[in-house]
Scaffold this active site. Structure first.
Site, short mmCIF file in Angstrom:
data_model
loop_
_atom_site.label_atom_id
_atom_site.label_comp_id
_atom_site.label_asym_id
_atom_site.label_seq_id
_atom_site.Cartn_x
_atom_site.Cartn_y
_atom_site.Cartn_z
N ASP A 103 57.71 121.18 24.24
CA ASP A 103 58.61 121.57 25.08
C ASP A 103 58.30 121.12 26.50
O ASP A 103 57.12 120.39 26.63
CB ASP A 103 58.61 123.12 24.97
CG ASP A 103 59.59 124.00 25.52
OD1 ASP A 103 60.52 123.03 26.18
OD2 ASP A 103 59.79 125.19 25.47
C1 BGC Z 1 62.69 125.45 27.13
C2 BGC Z 1 63.48 124.70 26.06
C3 BGC Z 1 64.39 123.51 26.28
C4 BGC Z 1 63.68 122.50 27.28
C5 BGC Z 1 64.36 121.46 27.77
C6 BGC Z 1 62.41 124.47 28.18
O1 BGC Z 1 62.00 125.16 29.47
O2 BGC Z 1 61.73 126.28 26.90
O3 BGC Z 1 64.06 125.73 25.12
O4 BGC Z 1 65.00 123.06 25.26
O5 BGC Z 1 63.31 123.36 28.34
O6 BGC Z 1 65.57 121.73 28.45
#
Ligand code: BGC
Length: 744
Positions: free
Chosen positions: A268
């Site tokens: 993530d």
């Molecule tokens: C979130 C994810 C997301 C990623 C990319 C993160 O802050 O937890 O769900 O896909 O950002 O934008």
């Protein structure tokens, strides 16, 4: 291309080029009109001087404009020497331009063919925009409405989450290994158990027992993997003390080995760097090693892999081997998408007109919205009659910013508001529709804490009194009031934890003032979570829970309010009566001292002194404009062995005057097991349509699989003994109940 061709490409890459494939950056590193790839905040995210060459980058995050995608890919391929195209990944969670209801609403439709269709449309719009991967589905099980991301989840139940995972992956990817045209790759997230942060606090620690983790939290990710999802995303949280992003047990033992997953594992956002902040590593180099050795392939948006993996790999052949494996997984993904043949996949399909926001797509969104909205209460005021003066009051009456926090590619301008929806029916129903705002969604003094979103939060500058007065006058001269209230879209979603998930204060005041006008009130609630409604439910005559219903929400709601559509949504998450009950969910473990209904004030039972233990609205609950009567649950036998099955049948009759859809739900309780089982678990359901007066028999097959759970000592087991089966209209409905036995 075949594996051997991909391996050949890898053999020509330098270590830094290999590591480059593992790096994911945002578009601002690559996007400036003159020089597409030499700009960007390299220093800010901490790339060491000379350590990284942007031309090696493997994928980009959240570039969603087709022209930009084209320009960046073109320039990139002109500049690199290895000719491996960039992958474009984005958060298109429930719609690119045609926005569908939020996932928590979608699962409340219990209609997984509509959900699969929505996913197909999402993929098609992404495909036409040049996006290759969407970070969807999110299948984290959620039991705590304080957590803002419940909006993005299919809810509290494992079976619904498994079905959601499968439908989404199939709709997004199609079913072939090579992803066909008009489909893209899906990414299931957040592995694992991100939906259970302590106290509902965003990014909080997760502590789960073996039983809960294995039986409730992990199966939905596994369902996506069984549906051949191409990517998995790690979670931000620690799981029983170890951050998921560097968790060898989770990522290697469970994901790679037990689930036999050989696709791409992406971190993530910045989660690899956060291993150090968590206090699990001392240096970024340690973090690089920890994440990489736990088999995380892509480093999203940090410089950690770029700065340290080349030296780690060059000084350690085992790490170099792992690097080759990780690169192969990424090239496989690019190959499955056909990027080697066409790096501009989807962008040059000029044979057809764009389908983005087409009528077909909008109708699909509306249909799903009509089945997702949940009617919580109706004291004979809905559907609305003809020839009415209707006051549509409240900050959501005309609000276009009602798409939910994760509709980042959607444009609120395309939203059909409640007002437009009601007006579209005013000729047909001879309605006079008037609108007053009554209050802001949040008042000026409240929005400062919303950080970068504060600017997007429009506040009507008229005084509170003026807004209120206008609404009261309108209510007085109308026959019925449709009161459109809700939390701000910025109050849920990522970083949207709340300790008091209620309607905003000023809106509650508006409700109480409108009540004094003495007109029937139909409350329509826009929200990203179950709100606590205990204090207001008695003040109104009907409650329609709209969630965030998507681009076509206004038409969907108007159809429901008018009776053109009959509500059939059922809650996929429990509505607690008070914050103190949270986490409250239907499949809780039974207690040795359950509340004694015959002696409710018995001190030493499992209860609260100041509140009911039950939900205000339980999981699986939702009303219709007609009534359904369940009778005669029968089992074709009351004992069976491992190889047999039992057929459970129930009769269901539409006893009202309208056609309606009902979700017939089957729950099972394992009466005695080696580990205490939940009081009941949803094991199957069917959504049936019944004409007025029509009766149908609905049958379910109970096999061993439905009784199986994962024991710590003996793995997946169906343990012999007695089970209760309940079939009904919600998790609270126990009128139709039978007992059966699993024998040798
Ligand atoms: C979130 C994810 C997301 C990623 C990319 C993160 O802050 O937890 O769900 O896909 O950002 O934008």
């Amino acid at each position: 291309m075949h594996d051997k061709d991909l391996k050949k490409i890898i053999s020509t890459l330098s270590t830094k080029e290999k590591v480059g494939q593992l790096i994911q950056l945002t578009g601002n590193f690559f996007d400036s009109s003159d020089d597409v790839i030499e700009t960007g905040p390299m220093k800010r995210i901490g790339f060491h001087e000379g350590a990284y060459d942007l031309r090696n980058t493997g994928s980009l995050l959240n570039v969603v404009n087709p022209e930009k995608i084209y320009a960046i890919q073109k320039k990139y391929l002109e500049t690199t020497t290895h000719n491996i195209p960039l992958l474009f990944m984005a958060d298109v969670i429930y719609g690119y331009k045609t926005i569908f209801p939020i996932p928590l609403a979608q699962s409340g439709s219990w209609n997984f063919s509509l959900i699969e269709e929505s996913a197909r449309i999402i993929a098609k719009e992404c495909y036409e925009a040049g996006i290759h991967v969407t970070f969807s589905p999110m299948v984290d099980i959620v039991r705590d409405p304080r957590w803002g991301r419940v909006m993005e989840s299919p809810g509290e139940d494992t079976l619904l989450a498994e079905k959601y995972a499968k439908s989404m992956v199939k709709g997004i990817q199609g079913t072939d290994k090579k992803i066909p045209k008009e489909h893209i790759a899906a990414c299931v997230k957040h592995f694992a158990a991100y939906g259970a942060p302590q106290s509902g606090l965003e990014y909080g620690a997760v502590e789960l027992s073996y039983d809960s983790l294995q039986n409730y939290y992990l199966p939905s990710y596994k369902a996506a993997i069984d549906a051949d999802v191409k990517l998995v995303m790690t979670a931000f949280n620690t799981l029983n003390g170890v951050p998921a992003t560097g968790n060898k047990w989770l990522n290697k033992e469970v994901l790679r080995k037990e689930y036999d997953y050989n696709g791409v594992l992406i971190s993530d956002y910045a989660a690899i760097e956060e291993l150090r902040v968590h206090g699990c590593t001392e240096t970024d180099k340690d973090s690089a090693r920890m994440a990489f050795e736990s088999s995380v392939d892509i480093d999203m948006k940090t410089s950690v892999y770029a700065n340290y993996l080349p030296e780690l790999a060059e000084s350690n052949t085992a790490i170099m081997e792992l690097l080759d494996e990780a690169v192969l997984r990424i090239l496989n993904l690019k190959n499955d998408l056909g990027l080697f043949e066409d790096p501009y996949r989807g962008l040059r399909d000029s044979t057809k007109d764009s389908s983005i926001l087409s009528d077909e797509h909008k109708q699909a969104s509306q249909k799903l919205a009509e089945e997702s909205v949940v009617l919580l209460k109706n004291d004979d005021v809905l559907p609305l009659e003809s020839e009415l003066n209707i006051a549509v009051i409240g900050p959501y009456a005309e609000e276009k910013s009602a798409l939910g926090f994760w509709a980042i590619t959607g444009d609120p301008k395309d939203t059909i508001t409640l007002k437009s929806g009601m007006e579209s029916l005013s000729d047909e129903f001879s309605w006079k529709v008037d609108v007053a705002k009554g209050a802001n969604i949040l008042e000026k003094e409240e929005i400062a804490k919303y950080g970068k979103y504060t600017e997007s939060m429009y506040v009507d500058e008229r005084s509170k009194e003026a807004l209120l007065d206008e609404a009261i006058q309108l209510a007085k001269r109308s026959d019925k009031v449709v009161l459109a209230l809700g939390e701000s879209v910025y109050q849920s979603g990522e970083g949207g934890s709340r300790t008091e998930p209620t309607l905003p204060k000023e809106q509650i005041k508006l409700l109480k003032e409108i009540k004094k006008a003495g007109k029937p009130i139909i409350l329509v609630i826009y929200a990203g979570r179950p709100l606590i409604l205990n204090d207001i439910q008695d003040e109104v005559d009907a409650i329609l829970y709209a969630w965030y219903p998507g681009t076509m929400g206004g038409y969907a709601l108007a159809n429901i309010l008018s009776g053109k559509a009959n509500p059939s949504g059922k809650l996929s998450m429990t509505f607690p009566r008070s914050v103190g009950q949270i986490p409250l969910f239907y499949n809780n473990y039974s207690s040795g001292r359950p509340k004694n209904e015959n002696d409710p004030n018995h001190r030493f039972t499992s209860r609260y002194l100041d509140e009911e233990t039950s939900a205000l609205y339980p999981f699986g609950y939702g009303l219709s404009y007609t009534n359904f009567k369940y009778t005669g649950l029968s089992l074709d036998k009351d004992e069976f062995n491992n190889d047999e099955e039992i057929v459970a049948s129930v009769k269901i009759k539409n006893t009202g005057h309208r056609e309606g859809k009902e979700v017939v739900q089957l729950y099972i309780h394992d009466i005695a097991a080696s580990v205490v089982r939940p009081v009941k678990e949803l094991k199957d359901f069917k959504k049936v349509t019944l004409k007025p007066g029509e009766e149908k028999e609905v049958s379910f097959i109970i096999k061993k699989d439905l009784l199986t759970y994962r024991t710590q000592e003996n793995g997946w087991q169906a343990e012999k003994g007695a089970f209760d089966v309940f079939v009904g209209s919600s998790s609270r409905d126990e009128k139709n109940k039978k007992r059966f036995y699993l024998i040798d």
